[in-house]
Motif scaffolding. Structure first.
Motif, PDB file in Angstrom:
ATOM      1  N   ARG A 102     -16.701  15.911  25.701  1.00 39.77           N
ATOM      2  CA  ARG A 102     -17.370  16.045  24.411  1.00 39.77           C
ATOM      3  C   ARG A 102     -17.410  14.731  23.639  1.00 39.77           C
ATOM      4  O   ARG A 102     -18.341  14.463  22.910  1.00 39.77           O
ATOM      5  CB  ARG A 102     -16.676  17.100  23.545  1.00 39.77           C
ATOM      6  N   ASP A 103     -16.363  13.919  23.789  1.00 37.36           N
ATOM      7  CA  ASP A 103     -16.305  12.682  23.010  1.00 37.36           C
ATOM      8  C   ASP A 103     -15.310  11.728  23.651  1.00 37.36           C
ATOM      9  O   ASP A 103     -14.366  12.156  24.317  1.00 37.36           O
ATOM     10  CB  ASP A 103     -15.871  12.994  21.571  1.00 37.36           C
ATOM     11  N   ILE A 104     -15.536  10.452  23.447  1.00 41.61           N
ATOM     12  CA  ILE A 104     -14.597   9.409  23.841  1.00 41.61           C
ATOM     13  C   ILE A 104     -14.393   8.536  22.617  1.00 41.61           C
ATOM     14  O   ILE A 104     -15.359   8.149  21.960  1.00 41.61           O
ATOM     15  CB  ILE A 104     -15.136   8.535  24.999  1.00 41.61           C
ATOM     16  N   GLU A 105     -13.142   8.241  22.335  1.00 44.63           N
ATOM     17  CA  GLU A 105     -12.834   7.370  21.210  1.00 44.63           C
ATOM     18  C   GLU A 105     -11.810   6.340  21.662  1.00 44.63           C
ATOM     19  O   GLU A 105     -10.919   6.651  22.452  1.00 44.63           O
ATOM     20  CB  GLU A 105     -12.280   8.193  20.044  1.00 44.63           C
ATOM     21  N   ILE A 106     -11.942   5.122  21.159  1.00 48.15           N
ATOM     22  CA  ILE A 106     -11.007   4.053  21.490  1.00 48.15           C
ATOM     23  C   ILE A 106     -10.301   3.640  20.213  1.00 48.15           C
ATOM     24  O   ILE A 106     -10.945   3.354  19.205  1.00 48.15           O
ATOM     25  CB  ILE A 106     -11.728   2.851  22.130  1.00 48.15           C
ATOM     26  N   ILE A 107      -8.962   3.605  20.273  1.00 45.18           N
ATOM     27  CA  ILE A 107      -8.143   3.247  19.116  1.00 45.18           C
ATOM     28  C   ILE A 107      -7.401   1.955  19.433  1.00 45.18           C
ATOM     29  O   ILE A 107      -6.682   1.865  20.434  1.00 45.18           O
ATOM     30  CB  ILE A 107      -7.116   4.358  18.784  1.00 45.18           C
ATOM     31  N   ASP A 108      -7.589   0.942  18.586  1.00 48.18           N
ATOM     32  CA  ASP A 108      -6.879  -0.344  18.675  1.00 48.18           C
ATOM     33  C   ASP A 108      -7.005  -1.013  20.042  1.00 48.18           C
ATOM     34  O   ASP A 108      -6.088  -1.704  20.479  1.00 48.18           O
ATOM     35  CB  ASP A 108      -5.393  -0.157  18.335  1.00 48.18           C
TER      36      ASP A 108
END
Length: 158
Positions: A102-108
Motif C-alpha cells: 500500500r505504501d513505502i516510506e523512508i525515514i532518515d
C-alpha cells in the motif's frame, strides 16, 4: 505514493539492453550469450530496425543468475533450470507485493517502511520496517483503531 505507481514499478520490464552491455554487466562473452540463445536458455527480442540482439530486464536477470550458478560449478542446463526456478519464485513475490503493498516510506535514509494493508478477520494492518544500519526486519501489527507514527516507531528501534 499511490499503489498503482508501486504496481507499475514492480511490473516494469521494458528496459532494453544490447548484447555488448549485457556481456559487460554479466561477465560473459557475446559469443557465450549467442550460444545460450541458440540452445534456448535465453531469448533476445525481435526488432525490425536492425539485427542487433537486445534483451529485456527479466532476461538480464536470468543471464546474471545463469552466470552465478555456472560460477558455482553447475552445468549450463542445470544453471538455467535453477535460474528459471528462482525467477518463478521472484515472479510470485512480485505478484503478491504488487497486490498487497500500500505504501513505502523512508525515514532518515535508514528505515524503509512497507505498509501491506489490512488482514482478516480483525482488519489489522501489517507494517514491515527494514533497518539499513543492521540490515534487520521488524514486523508490527496495528489494530484499525491505532494511529501509527512511523518516525516514533523508528525512534524506538534505535
Amino acid at each position: 505514493m499511490k499503489s498503482s505507481f508501486l504496481k507499475e514499478l514492480l511490473d516494469n520490464d521494458h528496459l532494453l539492453v544490447g548484447i555488448s552491455e549485457l556481456s559487460n554487466m554479466s561477465g560473459t562473452s557475446p559469443r557465450q550469450l549467442r550460444y545460450w540463445e541458440e540452445k534456448g536458455f535465453i531469448a533476445s527480442i525481435e526488432e525490425e530496425t536492425h539485427g542487433a540482439r537486445r534483451y529485456r530486464l527479466p532476461m538480464v536477470v536470468k543471464v546474471e543468475l545463469i552466470k552465478h550458478y555456472l560460477d558455482e560449478g553447475f552445468t549450463l542446463k542445470k544453471a538455467a533450470e535453477k535460474a528459471d526456478y528462482r525467477i518463478k519464485k521472484v515472479h510470485h513475490i512480485r505478484k503478491v507485493f504488487s497486490k498487497s503493498l500500500r505504501d513505502i516510506e523512508i525515514i532518515d535514509n535508514r528505515f524503509t517502511i512497507f505498509s501491506l494493508g489490512t488482514f482478516e478477520p480483525n482488519n489489522e494492518r501489517l507494517v514491515i520496517i527494514h533497518d539499513e544500519a543492521d540490515d534487520s526486519l521488524h514486523y508490527h501489527l496495528f489494530t484499525p483503531e491505532e494511529t501509527v507514527n512511523y518516525e516514533q516507531l523508528c525512534q524506538k528501534l534505535m
